[in-house]
Motif scaffolding. Sequence first.
Motif, mmCIF file in Angstrom:
data_model
loop_
_atom_site.group_PDB
_atom_site.id
_atom_site.type_symbol
_atom_site.label_atom_id
_atom_site.label_comp_id
_atom_site.label_asym_id
_atom_site.label_seq_id
_atom_site.Cartn_x
_atom_site.Cartn_y
_atom_site.Cartn_z
ATOM 1 N N SER A 53 -2.737 2.926 3.278
ATOM 2 C CA SER A 53 -1.274 2.388 3.203
ATOM 3 C C SER A 53 -0.809 1.594 1.954
ATOM 4 O O SER A 53 0.299 1.846 1.443
ATOM 5 C CB SER A 53 -0.914 1.527 4.528
ATOM 6 N N GLN A 56 0.105 3.872 -0.969
ATOM 7 C CA GLN A 56 1.178 4.849 -0.920
ATOM 8 C C GLN A 56 2.444 3.912 -1.126
ATOM 9 O O GLN A 56 3.632 4.232 -1.147
ATOM 10 C CB GLN A 56 1.506 5.269 0.581
ATOM 11 N N LEU A 57 2.331 2.551 -1.397
ATOM 12 C CA LEU A 57 3.323 1.624 -1.726
ATOM 13 C C LEU A 57 4.092 2.089 -2.929
ATOM 14 O O LEU A 57 5.203 1.878 -3.275
ATOM 15 C CB LEU A 57 2.927 0.253 -1.882
ATOM 16 N N SER A 58 3.344 2.640 -3.893
ATOM 17 C CA SER A 58 4.165 3.292 -5.150
ATOM 18 C C SER A 58 5.123 4.304 -4.705
ATOM 19 O O SER A 58 6.101 4.343 -5.413
ATOM 20 C CB SER A 58 2.893 3.927 -6.055
ATOM 21 N N SER A 59 4.974 5.020 -3.874
ATOM 22 C CA SER A 59 6.129 5.893 -3.357
ATOM 23 C C SER A 59 7.437 5.382 -2.844
ATOM 24 O O SER A 59 8.472 5.614 -3.187
ATOM 25 C CB SER A 59 5.519 6.817 -2.512
ATOM 26 N N GLU A 60 7.105 3.910 -2.109
ATOM 27 C CA GLU A 60 8.034 3.187 -1.686
ATOM 28 C C GLU A 60 8.874 2.463 -3.055
ATOM 29 O O GLU A 60 10.020 2.448 -2.933
ATOM 30 C CB GLU A 60 7.551 1.905 -0.667
ATOM 31 N N VAL A 61 8.114 2.243 -3.959
ATOM 32 C CA VAL A 61 8.708 1.511 -5.124
ATOM 33 C C VAL A 61 9.545 2.559 -5.763
ATOM 34 O O VAL A 61 10.849 2.202 -6.230
ATOM 35 C CB VAL A 61 7.499 0.990 -6.006
ATOM 36 N N ASP A 62 9.256 3.773 -5.893
ATOM 37 C CA ASP A 62 9.985 4.875 -6.479
ATOM 38 C C ASP A 62 11.376 5.190 -5.675
ATOM 39 O O ASP A 62 12.083 4.865 -6.398
ATOM 40 C CB ASP A 62 9.111 6.076 -6.529
ATOM 41 N N ALA A 63 11.060 4.850 -4.300
ATOM 42 C CA ALA A 63 12.263 5.372 -3.524
ATOM 43 C C ALA A 63 13.399 4.201 -3.522
ATOM 44 O O ALA A 63 14.570 4.472 -3.799
ATOM 45 C CB ALA A 63 11.944 5.530 -1.976
ATOM 46 N N VAL A 64 12.934 3.007 -3.680
ATOM 47 C CA VAL A 64 14.075 1.850 -3.710
ATOM 48 C C VAL A 64 14.459 1.795 -5.229
ATOM 49 O O VAL A 64 15.549 1.377 -5.252
ATOM 50 C CB VAL A 64 13.253 0.485 -3.267
ATOM 51 N N ARG A 147 7.670 15.563 -6.288
ATOM 52 C CA ARG A 147 6.114 15.295 -5.348
ATOM 53 C C ARG A 147 5.349 16.249 -5.157
ATOM 54 O O ARG A 147 5.233 17.365 -4.810
ATOM 55 C CB ARG A 147 6.878 14.917 -3.773
#
Length: 226
Positions: A53, A56-64, A147
């Motif tokens: 988890s 995978q925060l890098s994907s969340e940063v990319d999304a925001v 992705r």
Amino acid sequence: MSRNTVKAALTPKPRRTRSKREVENAEFDAFVRRILRAYARRVAAGDVEALQSLSQLSSEVDAVTRLAVAGLRKAPYSYSWSEIADRLGTSKQAAQQRYGDRTERGALDRRLLEAGLGISVAALVQVFADHHPGDPATSVCPGCGYRYPEGQSDCPSNATVRPLLRRRRHEDDAAVARLSPVQFADLIGTTKPRTHRATAVRQAALTALVPDRPASLFDHSGKEPA
């Protein structure tokens, strides 16, 4: 003078206005970084199940970040792609493909389509660098937001550029020298297998194989393949 007949006990006192405290973005940024470091320390304290988890925060940063860019692009701000790319430290094309409309993500870099057969080695180098996944590889392309499927670390643009640049790299040594050591080693195939950050929990290494593409971006007629 008439006597004051207002009963203080029955009269509500006027509300005291409170000034709204605005948190500066720099202060908020520091707060977020402290939270992330604290999260990492908690995982490091033995919670191996939370490692995935965290990665995978890098994907969340990319999304925001994409949401933030979308807001900056709208009125009343209306920042241009050049201004956004300048703040992100990337090219205008890379910023637009990564954070632009969903239909643009994963699409072939416009520089490839516009240059066609006449594309220079310098342009190939820039596209390759903009779309390089890094080591360990991120879960999405830093250049276009593509992705990566499991076991693959090239977006369509770099899957196209890689064989072209590998064959033509000796045509412009100065341009190729602008690649980082990691990027150059990856280009000529001397790196160890790249490891995906999200997959590192399950595997010690992951060989990033790029499927052979019998046709490059341009066939003999100069058209892009279907």
